[in-house]
Design a protein around this motif. Structure first.
Motif, PDB file in Angstrom:
ATOM      1  N   UNK A   8      92.046  -0.007  56.278  1.00 11.82           N
ATOM      2  CA  UNK A   8      91.990  -0.761  55.179  1.00 11.82           C
ATOM      3  C   UNK A   8      92.260   0.176  53.990  1.00 11.82           C
ATOM      4  N   UNK A   9      91.945   1.333  53.903  1.00 11.64           N
ATOM      5  CA  UNK A   9      92.074   2.184  52.797  1.00 11.64           C
ATOM      6  C   UNK A   9      93.653   2.599  52.635  1.00 11.64           C
ATOM      7  N   UNK A  10      94.259   2.448  53.679  1.00 17.36           N
ATOM      8  CA  UNK A  10      95.863   2.744  53.517  1.00 17.36           C
ATOM      9  C   UNK A  10      96.707   1.738  53.324  1.00 17.36           C
ATOM     10  N   UNK A  11      96.201   0.487  53.271  1.00 16.18           N
ATOM     11  CA  UNK A  11      96.974  -0.724  53.106  1.00 16.18           C
ATOM     12  C   UNK A  11      97.382  -1.074  51.806  1.00 16.18           C
ATOM     13  N   UNK A  12      99.028  -1.295  51.481  1.00 20.11           N
ATOM     14  CA  UNK A  12      99.258  -1.738  50.066  1.00 20.11           C
ATOM     15  C   UNK A  12      99.595  -3.152  50.182  1.00 20.11           C
ATOM     16  N   UNK A  13      99.057  -3.774  49.240  1.00 19.33           N
ATOM     17  CA  UNK A  13      99.210  -5.425  49.341  1.00 19.33           C
ATOM     18  C   UNK A  13     100.468  -5.285  48.100  1.00 19.33           C
ATOM     19  N   UNK A  14     101.374  -6.030  48.510  1.00 20.92           N
ATOM     20  CA  UNK A  14     102.502  -6.353  47.758  1.00 20.92           C
ATOM     21  C   UNK A  14     102.275  -7.633  46.962  1.00 20.92           C
ATOM     22  N   UNK A  15     101.821  -7.765  45.694  1.00 16.02           N
ATOM     23  CA  UNK A  15     101.628  -9.076  45.159  1.00 16.02           C
ATOM     24  C   UNK A  15     102.625  -9.659  44.419  1.00 16.02           C
ATOM     25  N   UNK A  16     102.922 -11.095  44.414  1.00 14.37           N
ATOM     26  CA  UNK A  16     103.978 -11.780  43.784  1.00 14.37           C
ATOM     27  C   UNK A  16     105.153 -11.056  43.410  1.00 14.37           C
ATOM     28  N   UNK A  17     105.737 -10.121  44.534  1.00 20.96           N
ATOM     29  CA  UNK A  17     107.196 -10.005  44.120  1.00 20.96           C
ATOM     30  C   UNK A  17     107.807 -10.789  44.965  1.00 20.96           C
ATOM     31  N   UNK A  42      97.111 -16.723  45.827  1.00 18.69           N
ATOM     32  CA  UNK A  42      96.154 -17.530  46.775  1.00 18.69           C
ATOM     33  C   UNK A  42      95.351 -16.835  47.725  1.00 18.69           C
ATOM     34  N   UNK A  43      95.872 -15.852  48.318  1.00 16.73           N
ATOM     35  CA  UNK A  43      95.168 -15.099  49.298  1.00 16.73           C
ATOM     36  C   UNK A  43      94.779 -13.766  48.950  1.00 16.73           C
ATOM     37  N   UNK A  44      94.756 -13.473  47.399  1.00 18.53           N
ATOM     38  CA  UNK A  44      94.394 -12.257  46.834  1.00 18.53           C
ATOM     39  C   UNK A  44      92.879 -12.018  47.132  1.00 18.53           C
ATOM     40  N   UNK A  45      92.143 -13.003  47.187  1.00 15.94           N
ATOM     41  CA  UNK A  45      90.804 -12.613  47.181  1.00 15.94           C
ATOM     42  C   UNK A  45      90.338 -12.291  48.349  1.00 15.94           C
ATOM     43  N   UNK A  49      89.006  -8.466  49.627  1.00 15.87           N
ATOM     44  CA  UNK A  49      87.716  -8.533  50.114  1.00 15.87           C
ATOM     45  C   UNK A  49      87.599  -7.891  51.644  1.00 15.87           C
ATOM     46  N   UNK A  50      88.704  -7.829  52.398  1.00 12.02           N
ATOM     47  CA  UNK A  50      89.015  -7.347  53.502  1.00 12.02           C
ATOM     48  C   UNK A  50      89.118  -5.954  53.396  1.00 12.02           C
ATOM     49  N   UNK A  51      89.646  -5.482  52.237  1.00  7.59           N
ATOM     50  CA  UNK A  51      89.676  -4.012  51.963  1.00  7.59           C
ATOM     51  C   UNK A  51      91.311  -3.629  51.660  1.00  7.59           C
ATOM     52  N   UNK A  52      91.607  -2.951  50.656  1.00  8.74           N
ATOM     53  CA  UNK A  52      92.950  -2.452  50.712  1.00  8.74           C
ATOM     54  C   UNK A  52      93.051  -1.078  49.872  1.00  8.74           C
ATOM     55  N   UNK A  53      94.142  -0.311  50.220  1.00  6.83           N
ATOM     56  CA  UNK A  53      94.312   0.912  49.422  1.00  6.83           C
ATOM     57  C   UNK A  53      94.721   0.818  47.997  1.00  6.83           C
ATOM     58  N   UNK A  54      95.675  -0.132  47.872  1.00  4.08           N
ATOM     59  CA  UNK A  54      96.127  -0.467  46.308  1.00  4.08           C
ATOM     60  C   UNK A  54      96.918  -1.699  46.424  1.00  4.08           C
ATOM     61  N   UNK A  55      97.164  -2.168  45.110  1.00  6.15           N
ATOM     62  CA  UNK A  55      97.783  -3.367  44.853  1.00  6.15           C
ATOM     63  C   UNK A  55      99.074  -3.056  44.250  1.00  6.15           C
ATOM     64  N   UNK A  56     100.150  -3.461  44.469  1.00  6.97           N
ATOM     65  CA  UNK A  56     101.461  -3.407  43.783  1.00  6.97           C
ATOM     66  C   UNK A  56     101.843  -4.984  43.094  1.00  6.97           C
ATOM     67  N   UNK A  57     101.749  -5.001  42.173  1.00  9.23           N
ATOM     68  CA  UNK A  57     102.355  -6.399  41.614  1.00  9.23           C
ATOM     69  C   UNK A  57     103.325  -6.340  40.430  1.00  9.23           C
ATOM     70  N   UNK A  71      90.469  -9.163  37.523  1.00 10.24           N
ATOM     71  CA  UNK A  71      89.317  -8.823  36.867  1.00 10.24           C
ATOM     72  C   UNK A  71      88.141  -8.867  37.647  1.00 10.24           C
ATOM     73  N   UNK A  72      88.007 -10.308  38.024  1.00  8.77           N
ATOM     74  CA  UNK A  72      86.699 -10.810  38.862  1.00  8.77           C
ATOM     75  C   UNK A  72      86.306  -9.951  39.955  1.00  8.77           C
ATOM     76  N   UNK A  73      87.507  -9.797  40.641  1.00  6.01           N
ATOM     77  CA  UNK A  73      87.717  -9.064  42.211  1.00  6.01           C
ATOM     78  C   UNK A  73      87.302  -7.791  41.964  1.00  6.01           C
ATOM     79  N   UNK A  74      87.772  -6.974  40.870  1.00  3.69           N
ATOM     80  CA  UNK A  74      87.331  -5.508  40.596  1.00  3.69           C
ATOM     81  C   UNK A  74      85.986  -5.466  40.123  1.00  3.69           C
TER      82      UNK A  74
END
Length: 168
Positions: A8-17, A42-45, A49-57, A71-74
């Motif tokens: 999880x600490x090495x997964x990058x989420x690509x959001x809304x690209x 929609x699946x961001x939360x 919560x499952x764990x991510x390394x970073x988010x790219x948006x 902000x709420x998630x952080x």
């Protein structure tokens, strides 16, 4: 560190690209051995919560609602956690475009802003730096857990010793 955490600490989420951009970035990161997942607002939360390394948006997806959700998630993250956020900015064409919605998100304190167009190597380096910082956060978490366990063991031993001394 548990196996799941290492993943999880090495997964990058690509959001809304936009889909072609998201796929191209995911492919470039995959070529460099960086695990990525395309994510929707929609699946961001659930993903965070499952764990991510970073988010790219992408900036164009940064509505007030999405910023509020981030902000709420952080804010609900544990004290040791500060998820890195990389925001791909669209250059302002002129001053009349005014302020961007992301500018009002003071709680997004661990954000890196990259202006497009950019070289993919620039994005990859920003992601590597973010993941390195995230790995250090997980190590800190593990040290805090270990310290807590040592303190509990020490307190148990003190109670046992006190009981033995009281009996003698």
């Amino acid at each position: 560190m548990e196996q799941d955490d290492r993943l999880r600490d090495s997964v990058v989420l690509l959001l809304a690209l936009l889909l072609p951009d998201g796929r191209a970035i995911a492919r470039a990161m995959g070529d460099q051995g960086i695990a990525t997942r395309l994510c929707t607002a929609g699946s961001l939360s659930q993903e965070v919560r499952a764990g991510v390394g970073t988010i790219v948006v992408a900036e164009e997806a940064m509505s007030d609602q999405l910023v509020g959700r981030l902000v709420a998630l952080f804010e609900e993250q544990p004290i040791w956690s500060d998820i890195p956020l990389i925001i791909l900015m669209t250059p302002l064409k002129d001053a009349s475009e005014g302020r961007r919605p992301i500018g009002s998100a003071a709680s997004l304190r661990n954000a890196t802003f990259l202006e497009r167009p950019m070289k993919i190597s620039t994005l990859l380096q920003a992601v590597r730096v973010a993941l390195y910082g995230r790995q250090k956060q997980y190590r800190l978490r593990d040290q805090l857990r270990e310290r807590h366990q040592l303190l509990e063991t020490s307190e148990r031993n003190e109670r046992r010793l006190a009981a033995v001394l009281n009996n003698t």
